[in-house]
Design an enzyme around this catalytic site. Structure first.
Site, mmCIF file in Angstrom:
data_model
loop_
_atom_site.group_PDB
_atom_site.id
_atom_site.type_symbol
_atom_site.label_atom_id
_atom_site.label_comp_id
_atom_site.label_asym_id
_atom_site.label_seq_id
_atom_site.Cartn_x
_atom_site.Cartn_y
_atom_site.Cartn_z
ATOM 1 C CB SER A 264 25.033 32.861 181.192
ATOM 2 O OG SER A 264 25.077 34.043 181.146
ATOM 3 C CE1 TYR B 45 25.457 32.457 175.755
ATOM 4 C CE2 TYR B 45 25.068 34.271 177.268
ATOM 5 C CZ TYR B 45 25.781 33.195 176.890
ATOM 6 O OH TYR B 45 26.560 32.738 177.994
#
Ligand code: NDP
Length: 258
Positions: free
Chosen positions: A156, A169
């Site tokens: 990501s 995250y």
């Protein structure tokens, strides 16, 4: 006098040598995983679509096979290490080999640390990190035996930057990048390793956020997004390269994303 030629019988189409690879995609029931499975199948690869929502996997697989592509659906929770290993053994026994693992399954349960949603922190760590290395552990012996293979991790942009609500995250995605890069450095030189880091992509990812503050922030943040197939194309590009070319890392985000 009759001259004999070695010709192909007109009534029988010449046998095409199968060049497609066997590719296992985790989290193929929606979003980036689904788009990747669809694109790779359309390009002639045999795709093993995995995830927990078996009904969805079957719907996608049926659609692919109806269009003449080759694909199969297998139920897999990536946090179950034994199940992952067993599935890889099964795929290699059935097809003779596995060429590519796309480690895509992931969850993004954003919240500020002070919300103390520690069960969700655990969940992200379990899926985004343990799920990823469970896959690496499952395929590595096979890739080493064959001296061939390709591990592709969907990390990501959160593997490169942290912002409020993304601490855990991002921690999982930094970890994903670190362990994929570590694998690249350690692996047999015949094994390719790629990390794809997407920015905002249209998918179901943000739908599971329960923290109201984080969910509200996402509305603006995710306004500019690209389709899942944009990431699928990046995965296909990495796979398509000749065996001696390893695309190490790709960052791909909407042009409008800062
Ligand atoms: P989706 O929510 O649409 O897809 C997530 C996939 O992960 C689903 O197919 C889900 O399948 C699967 N999954 C979740 N938990 C598990 C589990 N325990 N075992 C197996 N599969 C699981 O979101 P995306 O397509 O966006 O997410 C795919 C990846 O892309 C994630 O790693 C995400 O972090 C990353 N990413 C996404 C971005 C975005 O903006 N969309 C940006 C950057 C990275 P099922 O529920 O059937 O198990």
């Amino acid at each position: 006098m009759t001259t004999h030629h070695t010709t192909t019988d007109n009534t029988t189409p010449p046998q095409r040598e199968r060049t497609g690879k066997v590719v296992l995609v985790t989290g193929a029931s929606s979003g980036i995983g689904e788009a990747t499975a669809r694109r790779l199948a359309a390009q002639g690869h045999h795709v093993v679509l995995t995830g927990r929502r078996t009904d969805r996997l079957h719907t996608i697989t049926t659609d692919l096979t109806d269009h003449g592509h080759t694909a199969e659906a297998r139920t897999l929770d990536v946090t179950d290490r034994d199940a992952f290993t067993e599935l890889v053994s099964n795929v290699t026994a059935t097809h003779g080999h596995l060429d590519v693992l796309v480690g895509n399954a992931g969850v993004m349960l954003l919240s500020r640390l002070e919300s103390l949603l520690v069960d969700q922190w655990d969940r992200m760590l379990d899926v985004n990190v343990r799920g990823l290395y469970n896959g690496i552990a499952a395929v590595l012996p096979h890739f080493n035996d064959r001296r061939s293979g390709h591990v592709i991790t969907i990390a990501s942009i959160g593997a490169h930057q942290v912002s409020p609500t993304s601490a855990i995250y991002s921690a999982t995605k930094y970890a994903a990048l670190a362990l994929t890069e570590g694998l690249r450095q350690e692996a047999d030189p015949s094994i390719r390793v790629t990390t794809v880091s997407p920015g905002v992509v249209e998918s179901e990812l943000a739908d599971h956020i329960t923290d109201t503050h984080a969910a509200e922030l996402m509305v603006g943040y995710r306004a500019a997004h690209i389709p899942s197939d944009a990431v699928a194309r990046a995965v296909a590009y990495a796979i398509d390269q000749p065996a001696d070319v390893d695309v190490n890392e790709i960052i791909i985000r909407p042009t409008a994303q800062r």
